[in-house]
Scaffold this active site. Structure first.
Site, PDB file in Angstrom:
ATOM      1  N   SER A  21      88.801 -50.690 119.125  1.00 56.75           N
ATOM      2  CA  SER A  21      88.812 -52.107 118.782  1.00 56.75           C
ATOM      3  C   SER A  21      89.850 -52.830 119.645  1.00 56.75           C
ATOM      4  O   SER A  21      89.783 -52.771 120.866  1.00 56.75           O
ATOM      5  CB  SER A  21      89.066 -52.259 117.276  1.00 56.75           C
ATOM      6  OG  SER A  21      88.817 -53.549 116.834  1.00 56.75           O
ATOM      7  N   TRP A  22      90.853 -53.472 119.044  1.00 53.52           N
ATOM      8  CA  TRP A  22      91.915 -54.067 119.852  1.00 53.52           C
ATOM      9  C   TRP A  22      92.618 -53.002 120.689  1.00 53.52           C
ATOM     10  O   TRP A  22      93.061 -53.269 121.817  1.00 53.52           O
ATOM     11  CB  TRP A  22      92.927 -54.791 118.962  1.00 53.52           C
ATOM     12  CG  TRP A  22      94.284 -54.946 119.616  1.00 53.52           C
ATOM     13  CD1 TRP A  22      95.436 -54.285 119.297  1.00 53.52           C
ATOM     14  CD2 TRP A  22      94.606 -55.787 120.735  1.00 53.52           C
ATOM     15  NE1 TRP A  22      96.450 -54.663 120.138  1.00 53.52           N
ATOM     16  CE2 TRP A  22      95.972 -55.577 121.023  1.00 53.52           C
ATOM     17  CE3 TRP A  22      93.879 -56.679 121.518  1.00 53.52           C
ATOM     18  CZ2 TRP A  22      96.636 -56.241 122.064  1.00 53.52           C
ATOM     19  CZ3 TRP A  22      94.525 -57.337 122.552  1.00 53.52           C
ATOM     20  CH2 TRP A  22      95.887 -57.126 122.812  1.00 53.52           C
ATOM     21  N   ASP A  81      77.775 -52.292 114.634  1.00 57.02           N
ATOM     22  CA  ASP A  81      79.111 -52.895 114.557  1.00 57.02           C
ATOM     23  C   ASP A  81      78.988 -54.419 114.624  1.00 57.02           C
ATOM     24  O   ASP A  81      78.473 -54.969 115.592  1.00 57.02           O
ATOM     25  CB  ASP A  81      79.966 -52.384 115.719  1.00 57.02           C
ATOM     26  CG  ASP A  81      81.443 -52.741 115.574  1.00 57.02           C
ATOM     27  OD1 ASP A  81      81.759 -53.710 114.863  1.00 57.02           O
ATOM     28  OD2 ASP A  81      82.266 -52.045 116.187  1.00 57.02           O
ATOM     29  N   GLY A 100      93.676 -53.840 115.623  1.00 59.86           N
ATOM     30  CA  GLY A 100      94.223 -55.034 114.981  1.00 59.86           C
ATOM     31  C   GLY A 100      93.828 -56.300 115.716  1.00 59.86           C
ATOM     32  O   GLY A 100      92.679 -56.713 115.629  1.00 59.86           O
ATOM     33  N   HIS A 123      81.866 -50.407 112.388  1.00 57.96           N
ATOM     34  CA  HIS A 123      83.148 -50.430 113.098  1.00 57.96           C
ATOM     35  C   HIS A 123      84.091 -49.308 112.664  1.00 57.96           C
ATOM     36  O   HIS A 123      85.003 -48.960 113.402  1.00 57.96           O
ATOM     37  CB  HIS A 123      83.821 -51.791 112.863  1.00 57.96           C
ATOM     38  CG  HIS A 123      84.927 -52.098 113.818  1.00 57.96           C
ATOM     39  ND1 HIS A 123      84.721 -52.260 115.179  1.00 57.96           N
ATOM     40  CD2 HIS A 123      86.260 -52.271 113.623  1.00 57.96           C
ATOM     41  CE1 HIS A 123      85.870 -52.529 115.772  1.00 57.96           C
ATOM     42  NE2 HIS A 123      86.819 -52.526 114.856  1.00 57.96           N
TER      43      HIS A 123
END
Length: 319
Positions: free
Chosen positions: A110-111, A265, A43, A293
């Site tokens: 990711s986050w 990505d 996120g 991604h």
């Protein structure tokens, strides 16, 4: 794991009070006596997914997932007060202590990779290792690149968001988008959040969505809450100091780290993982050709699952 294999079901769901008026939704799945792993969602504010359990052998891993502050089924949803990276790191430790786990593997994408690295640097003694997919630095430069750096991929997709902004804000969208999502114009937030989500789809290789399709009010509000929290983090450089990941690497020179990144990505460019890999002596770097991604592209899922399987072998099942 085959595409036809059902995702593992949780055997325990509960709510954990972490203070400041926040309660986290937590789920445990896999084998209760397996190697414990905490799986950190992306996120910020995307929320946990049952599908993330595909990253692990459910017969040999004790899988722990939770919705971070302000998102998913954690309460209050959309809340940005007392919601910082430092608080999330504290929440992870609170959860570990609550479950009585001495040491665990940390996986994030990711986050979630950002948060996982920051957590491991703050608490290296309790981490068996790290699996980081699609590492995101959280820097303002990375945020600006997401909103404005790839318009040529799909001018039509980018214009879904850009045309909502005043003409003088279109050259640098991120300040305007983040300000809107932290404001109180719910109608504008609904349109901006939907276009933001659409741009993510396009950036990851999907078609330009049709935003004229009517939606349920709850769908719109859930999206606003998600992107409100995400904007809160992105507007504050994810509450991380410049170059924080370089400093974090200095605390992890003895920790095994598996880095996995899609070569194509565009949401979180691969250069971030390559740079981090150079700073971590015990890290491996898997560059997945043809992947972007999305963690569930077959080649990406295979690469992540291979990394978690290797940790099972190296740990000999100890947890």
């Amino acid at each position: 794991m085959s595409d036809h294999t059902p995702d593992p079901q949780s055997w325990r769901d509960f709510s954990l009070d972490v203070g400041d008026g926040h309660r986290l939704h937590v789920e445990q799945s896999g084998h209760p006596d397996g190697l414990p792993v905490v799986c950190l969602h992306g996120g910020p504010a995307s929320g946990m997914s049952v599908a993330h359990r595909r990253f692990f052998d459910p017969e040999r891993y004790h899988i722990i997932q939770f919705d971070q502050r302000g998102c998913g089924r954690s309460l209050p949803r959309g809340e940005t007060r007392h919601n910082t990276t430092e608080k999330l790191i504290s929440d992870i430790e609170t959860l570990r202590a609550h479950l009585g786990i001495d040491r665990w593997l940390v996986l994030g994408g990711s986050w979630g990779a950002t948060l996982g690295l920051a957590y491991a640097a703050a608490h290296p003694a309790v981490c068996l290792g790290l699996v980081l997919r699609g590492f995101f630095t959280g820097s303002p430069m990375a945020v600006a690149e997401f909103f404005d750096g790839h318009r040529e991929l799909s001018p039509a997709g980018h214009d879904l968001l850009a045309t909502l902004a005043p003409a003088d804000a279109r050259a640098q969208l991120s300040p305007w988008v983040l300000k809107v999502m932290q404001g109180d114009d719910v109608d504008l937030q609904s349109r901006v959040a939907r276009a933001w989500q659409a741009w993510e789809v396009v950036m990851d290789g999907g078609p330009v969505p049709d935003l004229s399709v009517a939606e349920h009010d709850e769908t719109q509000m859930a999206r606003i809450d998600k992107y409100r929290v995400q904007a809160h983090y992105l507007a504050h450089a994810c509450f991380l100091a410049p170059g924080w990941w370089q400093d974090a690497a200095g605390y992890l020179t003895d920790m095994p780290v598996a880095l996995i990144h899609g070569v194509d990505d565009r949401i979180c460019p691969i250069e971030s993982s390559r740079a981090l890999h150079c700073l971590l002596p015990r890290s491996t770097m898997t560059e997945v050709s043809g992947c972007r991604h999305n963690p569930f592209e077959p080649e990406m899922l295979t690469a992540v699952r291979a990394a978690t399987d290797r940790f099972l072998v190296s740990s000999n099942g100890e947890g």
